[in-house]
Design a protein around this motif. Sequence first.
Motif: not given
Length: 181
Positions: A45-56
Motif C-alpha cells: 500500500a505504501k508508495p515506492a520511495p522516490k530515488q533522489e538524483p545522485k548529488a554532484e
Amino acid sequence: MALTRRMLKALGIEDEKAEEIIAAHIESTDALKAQRDEYKTQLEAKPAPKQEPKAEPSDGYKAKFEAAEKAFEDFKAKVEGEKAAAQKKALYRDLIAKAGVDAKRIDAVLKISDLDSVEVKDGAIKDADKLVEGIKADFADFIPVITTEGANVAKPPAGDGGTAAPKNLRDALRERYEQKG
C-alpha cells in the motif's frame, strides 16, 4: 526439524498432551502467518520511495579536481619530454664520439649543437650518417689527426750493419783468434 506427532510420541509424551502441543504450535504459526500477510499488504500500500538524483560534487571541489588532474597531466608530459630529451642527448653524444671528436671536447660540441633538429625514431637517431658527416665538417678542429712516424734518430749507425754473430763455438774461437793475430 518439524514438530510432528510421531516425534512427540517418540519423546514419550502422551497422546492427549501431544495433541495440545500440536494445537498450540499451529495456533502460533497461524498468528505469525497472519502478521506476515498484514505487513505485506502494508508494504504494497505504501508508495515506492522516490530515488533522489545522485548529488554532484559542489563546483568548488569539481574545479579543484579538474585543476589537479590538469596539473598532473602537465607534469607527466614534462617528465616524458625530459626523458625523451635525455635519450636524444645520450644518442647524440654517442654519435659525436663515433665521428671521432676528442673525448675532452664532446661536452663542448654537445653544448653548441642544435638538438632540436635531431629526430629520434625507434631508439636511434634518424639519418645518423648524414649527421656524422656534418659533425666531421663542422667540428674538424676538434677531431684529432693521428699519424704514425718513425723515431727521429739524430745519428744513424754508420757502416754496413756489422757482421753476424757466430753460430757455434768453433766459429767464435776462430773469429777471436783472427782478431788477435
